[in-house]
Motif scaffolding. Sequence first.
Motif: not given
Length: 393
Positions: A336-352
């Motif tokens: 369902y979230f595939l279109t958000l891209g792979e980078n979305i899984h590697s951002i730091p916890d405190t980053s939006s």
Amino acid sequence: NSGVFLYSLMCVQDVTKRMSLPMDIRLPPEFLKKLQMENPPPCKPLSRMSRRASLSDIGFGKLETYVKLGKLGEGTYATVFKGRSKLTENLVALKEIRLEHEEGAPCTAIREVSLLKNLKHANIVTLHDIIHTDRCLTLVFEYLVSILEGSCLHFIFMFQLLRGLSYCHKRKILHRDLKPQNLLINDKGELKLADFGLARAKSVPTKTYSNEVVTLWYRPPDVLLGSTEYSTPLDMWGVGCILYEMAAGRPMFPGSTVKEELHLIFRLMGTPTEESWPRITANDEFKSYLFPQYRAQALINHVPRLDTEGIDLLSALLLYDTKRRISAESSLRHSYFLTLGENIHSIPDTSSLFSLREIQLQKDPGHKSSVFLPPGIQFHCFDIPHLYLQSAT
């Protein structure tokens, strides 16, 4: 004069940096004068006692630092007011817990404070200040508005909700009170989990602090039928109900009693069987209700705004068997979230999420908004007309 100004500026920068204060803080003139008397300003790390004294001098921990602007409503165990900080001129939410009332209220407040002090995540509400008087404990939070149901941005909001929840679940913390009112958003489109008063509680109460009945709409059937084996699937059922509500614009199971709530669930999802819910036929409470044998209905007929992947995620969240109900971590990887891209899984916890170049939220000059995502999928916004998502070019 310019030298004094430059010195004051250096003092402000030094203090804000060493004390981890917000950059937009307006230090009181009397505090700056005190700093000027310390020549040169101290550069070594502050002791805990010195830091506490300095925070008090600045205005933290004092009611007079905040201007109350109006009542926002009743929380799970407190009254919440809109306010403004004199230190930053920013809006804040003031959560007041009256200490002379219910004996259990301070316990839930202390629980929330202790949790939020250790939870640092872009999708969890920030606790700015704590004010303790004889009659009242006031928690000062960043100001956000309650999320609007039925928004076309449910897709991006849902990812942020799961991201914050996954962070909690990895730390063995259950929220226990997920509902749209406890999901807050700011004007940047950032969603944050709020109201952790029931987290780590030993039960799920039936009454709020103000003695009103707690809603049953987001409570899983296993808890409705008396289970006290609370684990992360408890929150995940609520996530499913919220996903439906954001997409459909109406609550999924708006029951007013336990029996009615269960009836609404079974009528849509099908009356549970040994196959869909092992050992359910041995549950005395379930047997006592004598529910009709409903067949599961197609969810797409009830929430047509969700695509195939969205329906699949919703179905995985609303499984009767708690062992099979999808986790927050697995949900983040759902198609369902595939279109958000792979980078979305590697951002730091405190980053939006919006720190990513490919996911940008911008003001829409018109009052009809659209969501644009990488493959060119387009949705229309109705409830948040001033925001839209646009992939970076």
